[in-house]
Write a protein that holds these residues in place. Structure first.
Motif, mmCIF file in Angstrom:
data_model
loop_
_atom_site.group_PDB
_atom_site.id
_atom_site.type_symbol
_atom_site.label_atom_id
_atom_site.label_comp_id
_atom_site.label_asym_id
_atom_site.label_seq_id
_atom_site.Cartn_x
_atom_site.Cartn_y
_atom_site.Cartn_z
ATOM 1 N N ALA A 1 38.700 42.167 36.893
ATOM 2 C CA ALA A 1 39.580 41.002 36.779
ATOM 3 C C ALA A 1 40.235 40.981 35.404
ATOM 4 O O ALA A 1 39.601 41.272 34.395
ATOM 5 C CB ALA A 1 38.793 39.722 37.007
ATOM 6 N N ARG A 2 41.517 40.643 35.405
ATOM 7 C CA ARG A 2 42.236 40.496 34.138
ATOM 8 C C ARG A 2 42.014 39.084 33.609
ATOM 9 O O ARG A 2 41.708 38.165 34.373
ATOM 10 C CB ARG A 2 43.730 40.748 34.342
ATOM 11 N N ASP A 3 42.198 38.900 32.300
ATOM 12 C CA ASP A 3 41.974 37.588 31.685
ATOM 13 C C ASP A 3 42.825 36.503 32.331
ATOM 14 O O ASP A 3 42.367 35.385 32.532
ATOM 15 C CB ASP A 3 42.239 37.637 30.174
ATOM 16 N N VAL A 4 44.066 36.834 32.671
ATOM 17 C CA VAL A 4 44.943 35.848 33.282
ATOM 18 C C VAL A 4 44.382 35.388 34.633
ATOM 19 O O VAL A 4 44.480 34.219 34.991
ATOM 20 C CB VAL A 4 46.395 36.381 33.398
ATOM 21 N N GLU A 5 43.769 36.303 35.362
ATOM 22 C CA GLU A 5 43.149 35.947 36.648
ATOM 23 C C GLU A 5 41.898 35.093 36.433
ATOM 24 O O GLU A 5 41.648 34.141 37.178
ATOM 25 C CB GLU A 5 42.778 37.208 37.428
ATOM 26 N N ILE A 6 41.150 35.418 35.409
ATOM 27 C CA ILE A 6 39.945 34.647 35.093
ATOM 28 C C ILE A 6 40.334 33.222 34.707
ATOM 29 O O ILE A 6 39.748 32.248 35.192
ATOM 30 C CB ILE A 6 39.123 35.333 33.974
ATOM 31 N N LEU A 7 41.341 33.094 33.846
ATOM 32 C CA LEU A 7 41.794 31.764 33.430
ATOM 33 C C LEU A 7 42.311 30.956 34.619
ATOM 34 O O LEU A 7 42.029 29.760 34.739
ATOM 35 C CB LEU A 7 42.878 31.872 32.359
ATOM 36 N N ALA A 8 43.068 31.606 35.500
ATOM 37 C CA ALA A 8 43.586 30.908 36.682
ATOM 38 C C ALA A 8 42.424 30.430 37.561
ATOM 39 O O ALA A 8 42.467 29.323 38.112
ATOM 40 C CB ALA A 8 44.520 31.823 37.463
ATOM 41 N N SER A 9 41.406 31.237 37.673
ATOM 42 C CA SER A 9 40.246 30.867 38.479
ATOM 43 C C SER A 9 39.494 29.690 37.865
ATOM 44 O O SER A 9 39.070 28.773 38.575
ATOM 45 C CB SER A 9 39.307 32.067 38.641
ATOM 46 N N VAL A 10 39.340 29.710 36.548
ATOM 47 C CA VAL A 10 38.670 28.592 35.868
ATOM 48 C C VAL A 10 39.477 27.313 36.053
ATOM 49 O O VAL A 10 38.930 26.249 36.344
ATOM 50 C CB VAL A 10 38.439 28.900 34.369
ATOM 51 N N ARG A 11 40.805 27.415 35.913
ATOM 52 C CA ARG A 11 41.660 26.236 36.122
ATOM 53 C C ARG A 11 41.528 25.709 37.554
ATOM 54 O O ARG A 11 41.507 24.500 37.775
ATOM 55 C CB ARG A 11 43.115 26.566 35.808
ATOM 56 N N ALA A 12 41.423 26.609 38.518
ATOM 57 C CA ALA A 12 41.261 26.188 39.910
ATOM 58 C C ALA A 12 39.941 25.444 40.094
ATOM 59 O O ALA A 12 39.890 24.410 40.761
ATOM 60 C CB ALA A 12 41.324 27.402 40.837
ATOM 61 N N VAL A 13 38.889 25.939 39.481
ATOM 62 C CA VAL A 13 37.590 25.259 39.568
ATOM 63 C C VAL A 13 37.666 23.903 38.908
ATOM 64 O O VAL A 13 37.201 22.897 39.469
ATOM 65 C CB VAL A 13 36.475 26.132 38.935
ATOM 66 N N LEU A 14 38.286 23.816 37.745
ATOM 67 C CA LEU A 14 38.418 22.543 37.041
ATOM 68 C C LEU A 14 39.227 21.543 37.857
ATOM 69 O O LEU A 14 38.977 20.335 37.806
ATOM 70 C CB LEU A 14 39.066 22.736 35.672
ATOM 71 N N ALA A 15 40.188 22.035 38.623
ATOM 72 C CA ALA A 15 41.034 21.162 39.434
ATOM 73 C C ALA A 15 40.370 20.830 40.788
ATOM 74 O O ALA A 15 40.948 20.128 41.594
ATOM 75 C CB ALA A 15 42.388 21.828 39.671
ATOM 76 N N GLY A 16 39.173 21.360 40.985
ATOM 77 C CA GLY A 16 38.450 21.069 42.228
ATOM 78 C C GLY A 16 38.922 21.898 43.400
ATOM 79 O O GLY A 16 38.719 21.529 44.543
ATOM 80 N N LYS A 17 39.555 23.024 43.116
ATOM 81 C CA LYS A 17 40.085 23.878 44.174
ATOM 82 C C LYS A 17 39.192 25.100 44.388
ATOM 83 O O LYS A 17 39.667 26.171 44.713
ATOM 84 C CB LYS A 17 41.494 24.342 43.823
ATOM 85 N N SER A 18 37.918 24.943 44.179
ATOM 86 C CA SER A 18 37.003 26.080 44.318
ATOM 87 C C SER A 18 36.503 26.180 45.745
ATOM 88 O O SER A 18 35.370 25.870 46.050
ATOM 89 C CB SER A 18 35.842 25.950 43.345
ATOM 90 N N GLY A 19 37.411 26.585 46.611
ATOM 91 C CA GLY A 19 37.075 26.728 48.030
ATOM 92 C C GLY A 19 36.022 27.792 48.232
ATOM 93 O O GLY A 19 35.795 28.645 47.393
ATOM 94 N N GLY A 20 35.367 27.772 49.332
ATOM 95 C CA GLY A 20 34.299 28.719 49.617
ATOM 96 C C GLY A 20 34.821 29.988 50.246
ATOM 97 O O GLY A 20 34.476 30.313 51.369
#
Length: 135
Positions: free
Chosen positions: A113-132
């Protein structure tokens, strides 16, 4: 104006910092938009945009005929604005959170994973978009 930030944002942040540091105090007058723009070598619209943002942030007050002054509660507003800017620019870091994230970030990088992908994933989790999503 040598920062990568837009010029209006540089003007806004400079005034916020001058208020926060006490260089500008409530009641102090700011130059008229055109005069300030000429002093900085910027377009009047650029300074007008900065002043508009400063008014919205309750740092300055513009009254027809009286000009633009530093607002009565500007020091507190400037402190809040500076704290927000610090956080947005990666300001003070919580060592406990860094150690908490170090392992998962290293694991994500090991998976390619690239850093930009990691950051996007963290932002998604923070926004409550951490789907299963399944692996």
């Amino acid at each position: 104006m040598s920062s990568p930030q837009p010029p209006y944002e540089q003007v806004r942040r400079e005034i916020v910092e001058q208020v926060r540091s006490g260089e500008l105090a409530p009641g102090d007058r700011l130059p008229a938009i055109r005069a300030h723009a000429a002093d900085l070598g910027l377009a009047a619209g650029t300074v007008a945009r900065a002043y508009k943002l400063l008014e919205e942030g309750q740092i300055i007050v513009t009254r027809r005929g009286a000009g633009t002054t530093i607002a009565p509660g500007a020091v507190r507003a400037a402190q809040r604005a500076a704290a927000t800017a610090e956080r947005e620019s990666g300001g003070p870091v919580d060592a406990g959170l860094v150690s908490l994230f170090a392992g998962p970030v290293a694991a994500a990088r090991a998976r390619g994973a690239r850093d930009v992908e990691i950051l996007a994933s963290v932002r998604a989790v923070l926004a409550g978009k951490s789907g299963g999503a399944a692996e």
